[in-house]
Design an enzyme around this catalytic site. Structure first.
Site, short mmCIF file in Angstrom:
data_model
loop_
_atom_site.label_atom_id
_atom_site.label_comp_id
_atom_site.label_asym_id
_atom_site.label_seq_id
_atom_site.Cartn_x
_atom_site.Cartn_y
_atom_site.Cartn_z
N SER A 215 0.87 -1.18 0.00
CA SER A 215 0.00 0.00 0.00
C SER A 215 0.90 1.22 0.00
CB SER A 215 -0.88 0.00 1.26
OG SER A 215 -1.52 1.25 1.45
N TYR B 67 -2.11 0.19 10.79
CA TYR B 67 -2.04 -0.28 9.41
C TYR B 67 -0.71 0.12 8.77
CZ TYR B 67 -3.50 -1.04 4.55
OH TYR B 67 -3.59 -1.47 3.24
#
Length: 258
Positions: free
Chosen positions: A142, A155
């Site tokens: 990501s 995250y």
């Protein structure tokens, strides 16, 4: 664990795609099959995998990448079914958007288990098969693996760890004909990512994309994966960051207001 095949074994290249029951994973299965690959779709939700297999002709394996025994059984079934030329580590996800000083550490632990340990549980288990074919390991991280943002501490930490572990593996495999590829998506509008992050709150999930002109779609990232795998064997796409034009950084996104 269930293994179902809808096509005979061939000598075509064969890929394993994790997190294949929705979003980027399902789109990758569709595109690789359409591009001539044999594909094993792996996820926990059998009904969705069965539907994907009926749609595309892929093979599927029901497994949980956070469980050692489940992965061992899955890998045994996968390798018994033929060669493995690529592993696409797509399974992952975010939980919550709390500040670090108000962190739900249980959620942090779950994100680390899924995004990091799950990825390398699968990678390590399939490395012997990938060595036999001089194969490719794709890790879908990501942009959160490259830059922090407020409310993303757990995250971000998991995705940074996943990226750095993949980079370390790349260093350690130098001298072997194996590729380690990172694909780092920015804002991708899929049906479940934000919904899962916000515990099923549709309003919060929709707000992530409100006003953003043309966020990425799952198919865009699937194409980046397909392209990376299609490069000549001597070409390693070390890291590919893919964002929509409207997003220059995680914290810099153009939104149209009415």
């Amino acid at each position: 664990m269930t293994v179902t095949s809808h096509q005979p074994e061939t000598q075509r290249k064969r890929a394993v795609v994790t997190g294949a029951s929705s979003g980027i994973g399902a789109a990758t299965v569709r595109l690789l099959v359409a591009s001539g690959w044999d594909v094993v779709a792996l996820a926990r939700r059998e009904a969705r995998l069965r539907a994907l297999a009926q749609e595309t002709g892929c093979t599927y394996v029901v497994a949980d990448i956070t469980a050692d025994e489940s992965v061992a059984q899955a890998v045994e079934a996968i390798t018994a079914g033929g060669r493995v030329d690529a592993l696409v580590n797509n399974a992952g996800g975010a939980l919550g958007a709390d500040r670090v000083d108000n962190a739900d550490l249980e959620q942090w632990s779950r994100m680390y288990e899924l995004n990091v340990l799950g990825t390398f549980r699968m990678t390590n288990a399939l490395l012997p098969a990938l060595r036999e074919t001089a194969g490719s390991i794709v890790v879908v991280t990501s942009t959160a693996a490259h830059e922090p943002y407020e409310g993303g501490g757990g995250y971000v930490a998991a995705k940074f760890a996943e990226r750095v572990a993949a980079r370390t593996l790349r260093l350690e495999l130098v001298g072997e004909p194996l590729r380690v590829i990172e694909i780092a998506p920015g804002m991708v509008h899929t049906e479940e990512f934000s919904l899962v992050r916000f515990a099923g709150d549709q309003g919060k999930a929709d707000a992530v994309y409100d006003g953003v002109p043309n966020p990425l779609q799952a198919e865009d990232i699937a194409e980046a994966i397909r392209w990376s795998l299609s490069m000549p064997a001597h070409v390693n796409v070390d890291s590919l960051v893919v964002r929509p034009v409207a997003q220059a950084a995680y914290t810099k996104t153009h939104r149209v207001t009415s």
